[in-house]
Design an enzyme around this catalytic site. Structure first.
Site, short mmCIF file in Angstrom:
data_model
loop_
_atom_site.label_atom_id
_atom_site.label_comp_id
_atom_site.label_asym_id
_atom_site.label_seq_id
_atom_site.Cartn_x
_atom_site.Cartn_y
_atom_site.Cartn_z
CB ALA A 69 37.86 41.46 35.99
CB SER A 70 38.63 41.02 41.86
OG SER A 70 39.98 40.64 41.84
#
Length: 400
Positions: A69-70
């Site tokens: 998850a950036s």
């Protein structure tokens, strides 16, 4: 264990992103206020799910990240680049957790459509479940190779890639609407130097981006995957160079172990100065570029001291390295320095110093990237640094 609710943590995250000045539109901020991130990250605690950092969700056997998850602020910045509007048809490449697909669904609204592709079937299944649980059933999750796109939903007003790409896949070229936009973290050099580019279709087979965002992403997997060339110069010391750049690894190892030749340039930079693209400028200036990484947890007394400001920006001549350093002059001002190692240390240090003075004389500038589909006629009117890839011809020029 936190006693705070997801809603409270979500408000804190939004406030943090706003403090960075990332939000430019009320729509993107509203999307972040709405999407319940914790439902997409069931294996981490709430504080981590709503934290400002990257959350790695899948690793390869060697420990490298395969999916994540950036960083939320980077996600927000790319969504601002995408300029997604209600009713848009959007193709996302790289579903991962499904968080970004949910944000896109908020932006397209009930009259739009989001299709997202994930090459890892387990990740796709997890994202599909999370999207349904969070109320985004209309997002279409496809198992497959994102390089092929999804012709059945084309044309797309926006194509958003959430993994580091080496090239613009042929499927993306073919499935973009005539006035569409591709937002892609594109690696512009084999060392891994990456920029998120909002590429607008200006005519068939030609895209133009007039802004760029420094970023780093897990590399794209599948048929268009591309791995860089990494040289190990010592325990905990690596140099990433272009795949086709001849470099004598044995000689560079000896160089890294040799005494430093250091000097200060007299050039100063301020903390709020727009200098993010200095490393890309060095590439376009014709320097043989690399990125030097030193793991200080392994190399406690290393004599290699590249600044992290430009991710270890380094030039080399195949046997000698020279990199940028910084020293503080005031709380918000640093002086640029150069350090070189190897048989041609003095010469290469002087060359990098000259390049830095030339860069400062030109003034910090913003890159303009033009992409032509490889099967379109050559455009002789676009001048600049040329980058050839299998599906695309890229040109980088600079505007003040």
């Amino acid at each position: 264990m936190t006693s705070r609710t997801p809603e409270q943590l979500r408000d804190d995250l939004v406030a943090d992103i706003r403090r960075w000045g990332t939000f430019r539109t009320a729509q993107v901020e509203a999307a972040f206020r709405t999407v319940p991130r914790h439902l997409f990250l069931p294996d981490v605690d709430l504080e981590t799910a709503y934290g400002p950092q990257v959350v790695v969700t899948r690793r390869a056997p060697d420990g490298t990240a395969l999916s994540s998850a950036s960083q939320p602020s980077l996600v927000a910045a790319m969504l601002e680049q995408a300029d997604v509007q209600p009713g848009h048809r959007v193709l996302e490449i790289g579903t991962a957790t499904g968080i970004n697909a949910a944000l896109l669904a908020e932006l397209t609204g009930p009259t739009g459509q989001v299709t997202t592709i994930e090459i890892d079937e387990d990740l796709a299944a997890g994202a599909r479940t999370a999207l349904t649980t969070a109320g985004y059933e209309r997002v279409d999750v496809i198992d497959g190779d994102g390089a092929a796109g999804h012709p059945g939903g084309a044309p797309y007003d926006r194509i958003v890639i959430t993994a580091g790409a080496w090239d613009l896949a042929r499927g993306w070229w073919n499935q973009l609407a005539p006035a569409g936009r591709i937002v892609v973290p594109l690696r512009l050099h084999g060392s891994g130097l990456t920029r998120s580019l909002p590429l607008d279709a200006v005519e068939p087979g030609r895209l133009v981006s007039r802004s760029a965002l420094v970023c780093g992403f897990v590399p794209l997997r599948g048929t268009d995957a591309h791995s860089g060339h990494v040289l190990t110069l010592a325990d905990g010391v690596t140099l990433r160079v272009d795949d086709h750049d001849p470099a004598d690894e044995t000689a560079l190892r000896a160089a890294a172990a040799s005494p430093p030749h250091s000097l200060w340039t007299g050039l100063t930079i301020h903390d709020d100065e727009p200098t993010a693209h200095l490393d890309l400028w060095l590439v376009t200036a014709g320097a043989r570029f690399g990125r030097l990484a030193v793991d200080t947890t392994i190399c406690h007394d290393s004599q290699l001291t590249p600044t992290r400001r430009w991710a270890g920006a380094t030039i080399h001549d195949g046997t000698t390295i020279a990199y940028i350093t910084l020293r503080p002059l005031t709380p918000d001002t640093d002086e640029l320095g150069v350090t070189a190692h190897g048989p041609h240390a003095a010469t290469l240090a002087a060359h990098l110093t000259d390049l830095l003075h030339h860069w400062r004389k030109e003034g910090p500038a913003e890159p303009v990237v033009t992409a032509h589909a490889a099967d379109t006629p050559e455009d002789q009117t676009v001048a600049g640094h040329r980058i050839d890839r299998p599906n695309s011809r890229l040109t980088v020029r600079w505007q003040l």
